[in-house]
Enzyme design. Sequence first.
Site, short mmCIF file in Angstrom:
data_model
loop_
_atom_site.label_atom_id
_atom_site.label_comp_id
_atom_site.label_asym_id
_atom_site.label_seq_id
_atom_site.Cartn_x
_atom_site.Cartn_y
_atom_site.Cartn_z
N GLU A 74 0.82 -1.21 0.00
CA GLU A 74 0.00 0.00 0.00
C GLU A 74 0.85 1.26 0.00
O GLU A 74 0.51 2.26 -0.63
CB GLU A 74 -0.93 0.01 1.22
CG GLU A 74 -2.01 -1.06 1.20
CD GLU A 74 -1.52 -2.41 1.72
OE1 GLU A 74 -2.33 -3.35 1.78
OE2 GLU A 74 -0.31 -2.53 2.05
N PRO A 281 11.52 -13.22 -0.94
CA PRO A 281 10.35 -13.40 -0.06
C PRO A 281 9.58 -12.10 0.16
O PRO A 281 10.13 -11.00 0.08
CB PRO A 281 10.97 -13.90 1.25
CG PRO A 281 12.38 -14.30 0.91
CD PRO A 281 12.77 -13.41 -0.23
N GLU A 332 14.56 -3.18 -3.38
CA GLU A 332 15.39 -3.50 -4.54
C GLU A 332 14.67 -4.42 -5.53
O GLU A 332 15.32 -5.15 -6.27
CB GLU A 332 16.71 -4.14 -4.09
CG GLU A 332 17.67 -3.18 -3.43
CD GLU A 332 19.08 -3.75 -3.28
OE1 GLU A 332 20.04 -2.97 -3.39
OE2 GLU A 332 19.23 -4.99 -3.09
N ASN A 356 1.82 -8.34 -6.27
CA ASN A 356 1.71 -7.30 -7.28
C ASN A 356 2.33 -7.74 -8.60
O ASN A 356 3.54 -7.63 -8.80
CB ASN A 356 2.39 -6.02 -6.77
CG ASN A 356 2.31 -4.89 -7.78
OD1 ASN A 356 1.59 -4.97 -8.78
ND2 ASN A 356 3.07 -3.85 -7.54
N LEU A 357 1.52 -8.21 -9.52
CA LEU A 357 2.02 -8.64 -10.83
C LEU A 357 2.26 -7.46 -11.76
O LEU A 357 2.93 -7.59 -12.78
CB LEU A 357 1.03 -9.62 -11.46
CG LEU A 357 -0.40 -9.12 -11.70
CD1 LEU A 357 -0.58 -8.58 -13.10
CD2 LEU A 357 -1.39 -10.23 -11.44
N ILE A 358 1.74 -6.27 -11.42
CA ILE A 358 1.91 -5.10 -12.27
C ILE A 358 3.37 -4.67 -12.30
O ILE A 358 3.90 -4.27 -13.35
CB ILE A 358 1.00 -3.96 -11.79
CG1 ILE A 358 -0.47 -4.38 -11.90
CG2 ILE A 358 1.26 -2.68 -12.56
CD1 ILE A 358 -1.44 -3.46 -11.19
N GLU A 359 4.04 -4.76 -11.15
CA GLU A 359 5.45 -4.39 -11.10
C GLU A 359 6.28 -5.32 -11.98
O GLU A 359 7.21 -4.88 -12.65
CB GLU A 359 5.95 -4.44 -9.66
CG GLU A 359 7.38 -3.97 -9.50
CD GLU A 359 7.81 -3.92 -8.04
OE1 GLU A 359 8.84 -3.28 -7.77
OE2 GLU A 359 7.12 -4.52 -7.19
#
Length: 443
Positions: A74, A281, A332, A356-359
């Site tokens: 978030e 992780p 990182e 978060n698959l967008i990153e």
Amino acid sequence: MPGGAPAMPDSFKERLARGVFSTVLRLAAPAYFLRLFLRGRQEPLYAAHPAERFGFGAAIEPGSVWVHAVSLGETRAAAALVERLRQERPGLRLLLTHTTATGREAGRALLRDGDTQRWLPFDTPGAVRRFLRRTRPSVGVLMETEIWPNLQHEALKAGVPMMLANARLSARSLRRGEKFKALLAPAARSLRLALAQTAEDADRLRQAGVADVRVSGNLKFDLQPDEALLARGRDWRAGLNRPVVMLAVSREGEEAAMLSAWQAATRARAQAGSPLLLIVPRHPQRFDEIAAMVTEAGLTLARRSAFGSSDIATPPLSAGVADVWLGDSMREMALYYGLADVALLGGSFEPLGGQNLIETAACGVPLFMGPHTFNFAEAAELSLQAGAARRVQTLPQALDDALALLTKPEEREAMAAAATAFAAAHRGAAARMAAPILELAAA
């Protein structure tokens, strides 16, 4: 009430539910304080500023824009929104709150002169009132899914307009919320506005009781990867002379399954040029646990924390021949995605909703995801349609498909290009959210 219809008065049942909830929290406060102390042994930041958890802290100048970002994900999404808010209102003062240590640590990078960072107070009436008296924000922006009965009740009494930004609500969460409707329905009604990620999220938020809901998109599409870190990761990858498979933002149960599948899939491969497994992780407190898993599996390990700063030209020579790298550093992710030829999405192979698959897409990395992506349902489907990702049912199957993709460079490059285009096509949520937030702040 500008920005939404007036909130209905709470019923006797709803007031009773909030009273019982408050009493339970007051009784639990000593255990909560002890838990923070014990958690602080592993992550010292949890034990820092304990008085803030109960609403204490120095008074600040009124009028800040208050953004609550519970944890790391978030907070990272909030970064795009905060940047846009500052563009539209130079001199904006930010009040940034969190619940977790990873969120607070990441939030430090968003602060400017005049800003304030605090823990979100424990959701008892007294703690919340103390917090509001000391901070007096012009508007409260809760990121994604945060709804707190006393926080929103006391904010309504204090005249602080509250809203959800980047809001999402899964069908599962809506069903669960029905069990506590007497407690949560008044909190939902008290929201002046919800800026939803998708039309489906918007429909569910309306069902939950939020009067004014607008579809604004997902802030995570507006996040730009750190180009310096991404380039450094690609430089490291070029120096390895071996492909890299990444388990990205992994969760409990996935690392052990991955190590087992990795040994089975790569046992017959020669060491020279064999793939490298990179595990990053989700939770830093599990770094040592996962390192022990790797060595107990009989695999050689290199830890990112042992490499030195991120601007080193190449990792140590010993790391180059390790079986597994552990990404045990914070902030990182772009470096790790720069290293990766292909990624498997953590949190999607256990019923945890995915990460978060967008990153991943923004960094141009082909992605394999498991069946559990309800936290990013629309983004997952759009990425599949765009050819940026593929869905499989099990982690061993994902690994087999990822290893197969490494032998098909043209197909892998096409997925990488599709990922970059997919991420770019859905930007703009920060601009759509900043204007109504500032309107509420000025009301």
